[in-house]
Design an enzyme around this catalytic site. Structure first.
Site: not given
Ligand code: RTP
Length: 151
Positions: A118, A60, A115, A52, A88, A129, A105, A94, A12
């Site tokens: 991705h 968020f 973080n 996303y 992962r 993707e 991370r 996350t 990122k």
């Molecule tokens: P990613 O897609 O980035 O690998 O992350 P992930 O699947 O582990 O997590 P996901 O729940 O899909 O969230 C995507 C990205 O959103 C941001 N996030 N911010 N502020 C918050 O509470 C919050 N929660 C998620 C993070 O950048 C996360 O990687």
């Protein structure tokens, strides 16, 4: 049983700006994965909203799109056994506060909103993707490693 898979991994904008692209690539290479696509992309908000789409409506979401469009992203596709699940695991949880030391991370990040990386969460999302980020496709290796070591 393990299967050969492809996963979409992205460094990122914060990871790129902090100079972590090489470190993250090295970890995937050293683990034994094969790099089959790589580019730097400064993504537009509309494109990131597609990436996303599942998170639209989350509180968020606007901040996430702003963060992800704030600078270049290093977009990659890695191939190998169980690449999605292992990828992962290598990234860590996350929320970096919950990421184990030794994960990307867990070693380099502190907050969920920064973080640094991705990784696709399932084989189906990886396929989606990869098509979204690499509509031009990925490379096919035509030579075995030994052919690059021995003339
Ligand atoms: P990613 O897609 O980035 O690998 O992350 P992930 O699947 O582990 O997590 P996901 O729940 O899909 O969230 C995507 C990205 O959103 C941001 N996030 N911010 N502020 C918050 O509470 C919050 N929660 C998620 C993070 O950048 C996360 O990687």
């Amino acid at each position: 049983m393990s299967t050969k898979e492809r996963t979409f991994i992205a460094v990122k904008p914060d990871g790129v700006m902090r100079g972590l692209v090489g470190t993250i690539i090295a970890r995937f290479e050293q683990r034994g994965f094969k790099l089959v696509a790589l580019k730097l992309v400064h993504a537009e908000p509309a494109f990131l909203e597609k990436h996303y789409a599942d998170l639209k409506g989350k509180p968020f979401f606007p901040g996430l799109i702003k963060y992800m469009s704030s600078g270049p992203i290093a977009a990659m596709v890695w191939e190998g056994l169980d690449a999605v699940k292992t990828g992962r695991a290598m990234l860590g949880a996350t929320n970096p506060l919950a990421s184990a030391p030794g994960t990307i991370r867990g070693d380099f990040a502190l907050v969920v909103g920064r973080n640094i990386c991705h990784g696709s969460d399932a084989v189906e999302s990886a396929e989606k993707e990869i098509k979204l980020w690499f509509p031009e496709g990925v490379v096919q290796y035509t030579h075995a490693l030994t052919e690059w070591v021995n003339e």
